[in-house]
Design a protein around this motif. Structure first.
Motif, PDB file in Angstrom:
ATOM      1  N   SER A 204       5.828 -17.468  19.304  1.00 39.05           N
ATOM      2  CA  SER A 204       6.510 -17.607  18.376  1.00 39.05           C
ATOM      3  C   SER A 204       5.255 -16.455  17.402  1.00 39.05           C
ATOM      4  N   LEU A 205       3.974 -17.316  17.697  1.00 39.41           N
ATOM      5  CA  LEU A 205       2.338 -16.263  16.990  1.00 39.41           C
ATOM      6  C   LEU A 205       3.003 -14.972  17.129  1.00 39.41           C
ATOM      7  N   LEU A 206       2.812 -14.444  18.522  1.00 35.41           N
ATOM      8  CA  LEU A 206       2.560 -13.004  19.329  1.00 35.41           C
ATOM      9  C   LEU A 206       4.389 -12.501  18.500  1.00 35.41           C
ATOM     10  N   LEU A 207       5.131 -12.149  19.020  1.00 37.17           N
ATOM     11  CA  LEU A 207       6.202 -12.032  17.888  1.00 37.17           C
ATOM     12  C   LEU A 207       6.453 -11.837  16.534  1.00 37.17           C
ATOM     13  N   GLY A 208       5.199 -12.674  15.771  1.00 37.84           N
ATOM     14  CA  GLY A 208       5.271 -12.411  14.367  1.00 37.84           C
ATOM     15  C   GLY A 208       4.308 -11.591  14.349  1.00 37.84           C
ATOM     16  N   GLU A 209       3.291 -11.345  14.603  1.00 34.95           N
ATOM     17  CA  GLU A 209       2.042  -9.867  15.064  1.00 34.95           C
ATOM     18  C   GLU A 209       2.317  -8.687  15.089  1.00 34.95           C
ATOM     19  N   ILE A 210       3.441  -8.344  15.727  1.00 34.68           N
ATOM     20  CA  ILE A 210       4.204  -7.799  15.899  1.00 34.68           C
ATOM     21  C   ILE A 210       4.553  -6.884  14.848  1.00 34.68           C
ATOM     22  N   GLN A 211       5.214  -7.817  14.102  1.00 35.19           N
ATOM     23  CA  GLN A 211       6.411  -6.916  13.391  1.00 35.19           C
ATOM     24  C   GLN A 211       5.246  -7.003  11.941  1.00 35.19           C
ATOM     25  N   ARG A 212       4.674  -7.963  11.910  1.00 32.93           N
ATOM     26  CA  ARG A 212       3.567  -7.625  11.157  1.00 32.93           C
ATOM     27  C   ARG A 212       2.298  -6.348  11.203  1.00 32.93           C
ATOM     28  N   LEU A 213       2.272  -5.872  12.756  1.00 34.73           N
ATOM     29  CA  LEU A 213       0.915  -5.140  12.867  1.00 34.73           C
ATOM     30  C   LEU A 213       1.434  -3.484  12.589  1.00 34.73           C
ATOM     31  N   THR A 214       2.883  -3.818  12.698  1.00 30.05           N
ATOM     32  CA  THR A 214       4.267  -2.540  12.730  1.00 30.05           C
ATOM     33  C   THR A 214       3.594  -1.738  11.292  1.00 30.05           C
ATOM     34  N   ASP A 215       3.470  -0.269  11.303  1.00 33.34           N
ATOM     35  CA  ASP A 215       3.563   0.324   9.871  1.00 33.34           C
ATOM     36  C   ASP A 215       4.533   0.867   9.438  1.00 33.34           C
ATOM     37  N   ASP A 216       5.442   0.093   8.970  1.00 36.35           N
ATOM     38  CA  ASP A 216       6.613   0.420   8.705  1.00 36.35           C
ATOM     39  C   ASP A 216       6.999  -0.155   7.628  1.00 36.35           C
ATOM     40  N   GLU A 217       8.653  -0.216   6.746  1.00 38.01           N
ATOM     41  CA  GLU A 217       8.539  -0.741   5.388  1.00 38.01           C
ATOM     42  C   GLU A 217       8.542  -2.511   5.775  1.00 38.01           C
ATOM     43  N   ASN A 218       8.881  -2.937   6.646  1.00 39.08           N
ATOM     44  CA  ASN A 218       8.825  -3.873   6.903  1.00 39.08           C
ATOM     45  C   ASN A 218       7.495  -5.571   7.377  1.00 39.08           C
ATOM     46  N   GLY A 219       6.604  -3.904   7.920  1.00 37.64           N
ATOM     47  CA  GLY A 219       5.592  -4.658   8.039  1.00 37.64           C
ATOM     48  C   GLY A 219       4.250  -4.234   6.992  1.00 37.64           C
ATOM     49  N   TYR A 220       2.710  -4.548   7.528  1.00 35.89           N
ATOM     50  CA  TYR A 220       2.024  -4.940   6.428  1.00 35.89           C
ATOM     51  C   TYR A 220       0.985  -3.500   6.536  1.00 35.89           C
ATOM     52  N   GLY A 221       1.807  -2.381   7.174  1.00 32.93           N
ATOM     53  CA  GLY A 221      -0.001  -1.635   6.909  1.00 32.93           C
ATOM     54  C   GLY A 221       0.670  -0.724   5.783  1.00 32.93           C
ATOM     55  N   PRO A 222      -0.151   0.249   5.757  1.00 37.06           N
ATOM     56  CA  PRO A 222      -0.135   1.334   4.665  1.00 37.06           C
ATOM     57  C   PRO A 222       1.712   1.287   4.044  1.00 37.06           C
ATOM     58  N   LYS A 223       2.824   1.710   4.425  1.00 26.27           N
ATOM     59  CA  LYS A 223       4.104   1.963   4.655  1.00 26.27           C
ATOM     60  C   LYS A 223       4.389   0.930   4.494  1.00 26.27           C
ATOM     61  N   GLY A 224       4.009  -0.275   5.000  1.00 28.88           N
ATOM     62  CA  GLY A 224       4.426  -1.449   4.068  1.00 28.88           C
ATOM     63  C   GLY A 224       4.459  -2.199   2.812  1.00 28.88           C
ATOM     64  N   ALA A 225       3.787  -3.652   3.435  1.00 23.42           N
ATOM     65  CA  ALA A 225       2.966  -4.102   1.676  1.00 23.42           C
ATOM     66  C   ALA A 225       2.042  -3.231   1.896  1.00 23.42           C
ATOM     67  N   ASP A 226       0.781  -2.627   3.217  1.00 20.19           N
ATOM     68  CA  ASP A 226      -0.692  -1.841   2.866  1.00 20.19           C
ATOM     69  C   ASP A 226      -1.242  -3.841   2.550  1.00 20.19           C
ATOM     70  N   PHE A 227      -1.137  -4.543   3.833  1.00 19.75           N
ATOM     71  CA  PHE A 227      -2.699  -5.595   3.517  1.00 19.75           C
ATOM     72  C   PHE A 227      -3.295  -5.400   4.379  1.00 19.75           C
ATOM     73  N   ILE A 228      -3.130  -4.427   5.220  1.00 15.76           N
ATOM     74  CA  ILE A 228      -4.348  -4.181   6.854  1.00 15.76           C
ATOM     75  C   ILE A 228      -3.882  -2.553   6.748  1.00 15.76           C
ATOM     76  N   ALA A 229      -4.921  -2.438   7.332  1.00 15.12           N
ATOM     77  CA  ALA A 229      -4.645  -0.669   7.985  1.00 15.12           C
ATOM     78  C   ALA A 229      -4.241  -0.246   8.983  1.00 15.12           C
ATOM     79  N   HIS A 230      -3.748   1.271   8.674  1.00 17.55           N
ATOM     80  CA  HIS A 230      -2.901   1.466  10.089  1.00 17.55           C
ATOM     81  C   HIS A 230      -2.987   0.790  11.727  1.00 17.55           C
ATOM     82  N   VAL A 231      -2.687   0.142  12.138  1.00 21.60           N
ATOM     83  CA  VAL A 231      -2.521   0.021  13.661  1.00 21.60           C
ATOM     84  C   VAL A 231      -1.624   1.000  14.518  1.00 21.60           C
ATOM     85  N   ASP A 232      -2.282   1.522  15.306  1.00 22.88           N
ATOM     86  CA  ASP A 232      -1.299   2.647  16.574  1.00 22.88           C
ATOM     87  C   ASP A 232      -0.566   0.957  17.420  1.00 22.88           C
TER      88      ASP A 232
END
Length: 273
Positions: A204-232
């Motif tokens: 559960s934790l691993l799946l939740g992390e990939i969702q958060r790390l993905t830089d799209d409108e649903n993730g935490y990256g600049p293209k989404g919530a902008d909580f984190i730097a971009h992750v490849d």
């Protein structure tokens, strides 16, 4: 199919549980980074119990000049308190922040202690912002920093810090490396890890992390919530996520609003958790 699932879990686990050196030692730091000690090492309270063991050994081995434990109360805190009480019944953990729990653990078990504790934070975002405030308030020089977090959240923690201080030398060292295998038709850990999540929670934790790390409108990256730097995210990891999320769709961890925090000002930047 189970073998394929185990391989996918391990692929995502290796990606999230970032370690850029094989061991946390002065020799490894010198070889990789050209220095025997980092300015600061931080253990985050979201880690399972063995994070304390890693920190204690690091203190003994003098891999940093300053040691900090960061953690108030979040979605992993109750599990940490329970496991620590099972391991060390004499420790008082009820109602205590994560940082205090880990400090008591390493003092009692190893006779060492961190230099500073941060006890207000509730999530990966303010783990970092409150850490930076502490370093600033205590006038701690920090150009290089060892981050030690639960393996599931290690890469995200580095991405949060990179958002704030992109020029800082970040040395990631996940608290553990877990390997999963199929046996008797079930998934098992290959090696025992102190305080390790049950398999369902780990996935559960691993799946939740990939969702958060993905830089799209649903993730935490600049293209989404902008909580984190971009992750490849490598395509192989994305493929493993697609497979596992199809099998375990109901396990993808949602953010808990109980541990969210308001827009926060630190070092001239704002950060919406």
């Amino acid at each position: 199919m189970r073998e394929s699932i185990a391989e996918s879990i391990n692929l995502i686990g290796d990606f999230c549980g970032q370690r850029d050196i094989e061991e946390l030692s002065q020799e490894a730091l010198q070889s990789k980074y050209g220095k025997k000690q980092a300015d600061v090492m931080v253990l985050f309270g979201g880690s399972i119990l063995c994070g304390g063991d890693v920190l204690a050994q690091a203190i003994r081995d003098k891999v940093a000049n300053v040691y900090v434990i960061v953690g108030g109360e979040g979605h992993t805190t109750d599990a940490l308190r329970k496991r620590m009480k099972e391991e060390r019944p004499q420790l008082e953990t009820d109602g205590q922040p994560e940082a205090v729990c880990f400090q008591r653990y390493i003092e009692e078990k190893y006779g060492v202690k961190a230099d500073y504790l941060e006890t207000k934070s509730t999530n990966c975002g303010n783990n970092i912002t409150y850490l930076l405030e502490l370093l600033q308030e205590q006038h701690i020089h920090c150009e290089s920093i060892i981050l030690c977090q639960d393996a599931t959240m290690q890469r995200r923690m580095g991405a949060v810090l990179k958002k704030y201080v992109p020029d800082m030398q970040i040395i990631p060292y996940a608290a553990y490396r877990a390997r999963v295998k199929q046996e008797d038709g079930k998934l098992h850990y290959i090696e025992e890890i102190p305080g390790m999540w049950d398999m369902k929670r780990y996935v559960s934790l691993l799946l939740g992390e990939i969702q958060r790390l993905t830089d799209d409108e649903n993730g935490y990256g600049p293209k989404g919530a902008d909580f984190i730097a971009h992750v490849d995210i490598p395509e192989g990891v994305q493929a493993a996520y697609r497979q596992l999320s199809g099998v375990y769709e109901n396990l993808i961890r949602k953010a808990d609003p109980q541990y969210a925090s308001p827009r926060h000002q630190v070092l001239g930047n704002t950060f919406d958790k």
